[in-house]
Design a protein around this motif. Structure first.
Motif, PDB file in Angstrom:
ATOM      1  N   ILE A 257      36.585  43.334  34.004  1.00 46.09           N
ATOM      2  CA  ILE A 257      37.514  44.466  34.164  1.00 46.09           C
ATOM      3  C   ILE A 257      36.815  45.761  34.551  1.00 46.09           C
ATOM      4  O   ILE A 257      37.451  46.694  35.026  1.00 46.09           O
ATOM      5  N   GLY A 258      35.509  45.830  34.340  1.00 44.05           N
ATOM      6  CA  GLY A 258      34.766  47.013  34.738  1.00 44.05           C
ATOM      7  C   GLY A 258      34.666  48.055  33.642  1.00 44.05           C
ATOM      8  O   GLY A 258      35.388  48.016  32.640  1.00 44.05           O
ATOM      9  N   ALA A 259      33.776  49.002  33.862  1.00 43.52           N
ATOM     10  CA  ALA A 259      33.466  50.002  32.844  1.00 43.52           C
ATOM     11  C   ALA A 259      34.589  50.986  32.596  1.00 43.52           C
ATOM     12  O   ALA A 259      34.697  51.567  31.516  1.00 43.52           O
ATOM     13  N   GLN A 260      35.451  51.219  33.593  1.00 40.98           N
ATOM     14  CA  GLN A 260      36.473  52.244  33.449  1.00 40.98           C
ATOM     15  C   GLN A 260      37.732  51.755  32.752  1.00 40.98           C
ATOM     16  O   GLN A 260      38.575  52.563  32.351  1.00 40.98           O
ATOM     17  N   ALA A 261      37.901  50.448  32.605  1.00 37.60           N
ATOM     18  CA  ALA A 261      39.098  49.901  31.975  1.00 37.60           C
ATOM     19  C   ALA A 261      38.979  49.952  30.457  1.00 37.60           C
ATOM     20  O   ALA A 261      37.886  49.964  29.890  1.00 37.60           O
ATOM     21  N   VAL A 262      40.128  49.985  29.793  1.00 34.82           N
ATOM     22  CA  VAL A 262      40.192  49.989  28.339  1.00 34.82           C
ATOM     23  C   VAL A 262      40.103  48.551  27.831  1.00 34.82           C
ATOM     24  O   VAL A 262      40.743  47.648  28.370  1.00 34.82           O
TER      25      VAL A 262
END
Length: 222
Positions: A108-113
């Motif tokens: 989901i990547g670093a920016q997702a919650v």
């Protein structure tokens, strides 16, 4: 870089069957609830296939204002498909038996919650120390609930408070939560309360959500 912290104070977790029993779809229920003061929404579709789940996420995203986070329960594939389609989705919530947090974070990547359910001291310690960065934990069940077949035994307020104190992560209570519970949960250090039946099964989701918002001490947006 990560996205701004999510307001978890009045956190709606959807139940399509309960919404449907009231003659409403999930998106209509969410729209009314957000008007009443819901601050975050998790789409939970335990029995839907991937395409139907994605359609529900798309429909809900279309009625959500920017200030309200949209979380996908369990299905990382649905979250990714929604993002590819240009749908504004905020993150994923997973349980202890779902994909490992490290794998989910990578996808989901670093920016997702990333939210994680936890019900024991060991699970909370693992979540807090996880290198994949779990953003918040869901602790429950506060009270006995029938909306989740595999819900752990009820904790009560004292049990929730004990577990919440063990975790440096924002903690959300879930499981049969009523507006009357919210002042005690806030005193115990909860970041918010996750609500299913109290809103999805309500005759008036807007009024129900407003009751939770006011009990938390928020003035719902008009």
């Amino acid at each position: 870089m990560t996205q701004a912290p999510v307001d978890l104070s009045v956190y709606l977790v959807t139940d399509a069957a309960q919404c449907g029993a009231r003659g409403r779809g999930v998106a209509e229920t969410v729209a009314q609830a957000v008007a009443g003061g819901v601050t975050a929404v998790q789409i939970r579709e335990k029995d839907a296939d991937g395409r139907d789940f994605l359609r529900t996420v798309e429909a809900v995203a279309a009625v959500l204002p920017e200030r309200v986070a949209l979380i996908v329960n369990d299905r990382v594939d649905v979250f990714l498909a929604a993002r590819v389609a240009g749908v504004r989705v905020s993150g994923v919530h997973i349980g202890q038996s779902d994909l490992p947090p490290a794998a989910v974070r990578e996808l989901i990547g670093a920016q997702a919650v990333l939210g994680l359910s936890a019900a024991t001291p060991d699970e909370l310690r693992a979540a807090a120390g996880h290198p994949a960065r779990v953003d918040h934990v869901g602790i429950g069940a506060l009270h006995a609930t029938r909306t989740k077949a595999d819900a752990p035994p009820s904790l009560g307020h004292d049990g929730f408070a004990r577990l919440a104190r063990l975790s440096p992560l924002p903690a959300v209570a879930i499981g049969g939560v009523t507006p009357d519970d919210l002042p005690r949960l806030r005193e115990a250090g909860a970041a918010g309360a996750a609500v299913v039946s109290g809103i999805c099964a309500a005759e008036d989701p807007r009024a129900a959500a407003r009751a939770y918002a006011l009990a938390w001490g928020r003035v719902p947006a008009r």
